[in-house]
Design a protein around this motif. Structure first.
Motif, short mmCIF file in Angstrom:
data_model
loop_
_atom_site.label_atom_id
_atom_site.label_comp_id
_atom_site.label_asym_id
_atom_site.label_seq_id
_atom_site.Cartn_x
_atom_site.Cartn_y
_atom_site.Cartn_z
N ARG A 1 16.01 6.92 -0.54
CA ARG A 1 15.28 5.79 -1.10
C ARG A 1 15.34 4.56 -0.21
NH1 ARG A 1 18.50 5.61 -6.65
NH2 ARG A 1 20.12 5.74 -5.02
N THR B 1 14.92 2.26 3.11
CA THR B 1 14.00 2.14 4.25
C THR B 1 14.72 1.63 5.49
OG1 THR B 1 13.38 -0.08 3.49
CG2 THR B 1 11.98 1.77 2.79
N ASP B 2 15.92 1.07 5.31
CA ASP B 2 16.76 0.60 6.42
C ASP B 2 18.21 0.87 6.10
OD1 ASP B 2 14.87 -0.87 8.31
OD2 ASP B 2 14.45 -1.92 6.42
N ARG C 1 17.98 7.07 6.02
CA ARG C 1 18.79 5.85 6.20
C ARG C 1 20.06 5.95 5.35
NH1 ARG C 1 17.29 3.76 10.81
NH2 ARG C 1 16.09 5.67 11.11
#
Length: 332
Positions: A52, A54-55, A89
């Motif tokens: 979930r 993104t980084d 990630r």
């Protein structure tokens, strides 16, 4: 879906120093080195892969870290992502039981623990020797923290990353101890990386350092094999002083020593002259480490208490290699 890996790694103190890189990108050292892993200082790290995110998100000692600190961790995890053919990630939670950037090898335990946790989270099952080549890419000395006791880091014979790795030498279970005299645990003004580069680039003493460090290493391994503590200590002290001497020849010259560093060295010399064998070494920071027989450590500590506070003196036995922790053992 969240997949986790948790690992503990202990810090190490180099007895034959690593000082200078022949490859900045691959963290390939100019000379081989040898260290003692310590029980007193360690890092626990948990890597949680989360599709979930993104980084990457990085927490150190419970505090969310900024973009610069997180970017360094992300670049390191990219090594594992490439091997695992993954783009997932992660949230990284790291608890450092070592003062950071104070010359107490916090980066060694930090990146060794991170490498171990990433290896578990990504399910790579890398063996320790291979994993040490990954840990090295975060911090050179981290390659040695994968093992306990005395550990050698091979400089490698070529420019390939896989040729430079760590191997165990001896478990140091023969009355070995180390005392840390914490002169100043604040962040140092000149990082190890900056100090190394300046020395390699500008110090006329540096070529002699590389040559003699290799000789010191061979003699050190012989002393360990023969369990010759006196010779072990003499080589440790000489090698450390030579490393710091190269910095005085750099342009501009610099030193990590503080007045209390010199006071500690003088006190240890006095204790040794009075009949208790003990020897100093220092890394890129002002704190003094004392190699001694563990059975002598309390006697030496009592002597040191005449000059330093009890909070400044930490006694350690040799430490173990990395350990994979369960969720139940994650106490944070």
């Amino acid at each position: 879906m969240i997949t986790t890996g948790i690992c503990r790694a202990h810090t190490n103190i180099a007895l034959i120093k690593y000082w200078g890189k022949r490859s900045e990108a691959l963290f390939l050292p100019m000379n081989s080195s040898l260290s003692l892993t310590l029980d007193a200082f360690y890092t626990d790290t948990k890597v949680s892969l989360d599709d979930r995110l993104t980084d990457d998100v990085f927490y150190l000692n419970g505090r969310l870290q900024g973009a610069k600190e997180t970017a360094k961790i992300s670049r390191f995890l990219d090594l594992f992502r490439r091997t695992a053919a993954s783009s997932t990630r992660a949230r990284i939670d790291s608890y450092n039981h070592v003062p950071t950037a104070a010359g107490l090898a916090s980066s060694a335990s930090a990146f060794a623990a991170l490498a171990g946790a990433a290896n578990e989270a990504f399910g790579l099952r890398l063996d320790k020797q291979t994993l040490s080549t990954y840990a090295r890419r975060g911090s050179g000395s981290a390659t040695r923290s994968l093992y306990g006791g005395f550990v050698e880091w091979h400089k490698g014979q070529d420019e390939q990353s896989g040729s430079s790795y760590a191997i165990p030498v001896d478990d140091a279970d023969w009355d070995i101890g180390m005392i840390i005299i914490a002169v100043n645990t604040g962040k140092k003004a000149i990082s190890s990386r900056e100090g190394m580069k300046r020395t390699v680039d500008t110090s006329p003493f540096y070529p002699a350092w590389v040559t003699t460090a290799e000789t010191d290493l061979q003699q050190m391994k012989q002393a360990i094999a023969e369990r010759d503590f006196t010779r072990l200590g003499e080589i440790t002290e000489s090698n450390g002083m030579k490393m710091h001497g190269t910095m005085l020849g750099a342009v501009p010259p610099f030193s990590y020593w503080e007045p209390d560093s010199i006071r500690a060295i003088q006190k240890i010399t006095q204790i040794r002259c009075n009949g208790t064998p003990c020897y100093v070494t220092m890394d890129a920071g002002p704190n003094v480490k004392v190699l001694c027989r563990y059975s002598d450590s309390e006697r030496i500590k009592e002597e040191l208490l005449t000059e330093f506070s009890s909070q400044q003196i930490i006694v350690s036995r040799p430490g173990p290699g990395i350990k994979v922790l369960s969720e139940a053992e994650w106490q944070y």
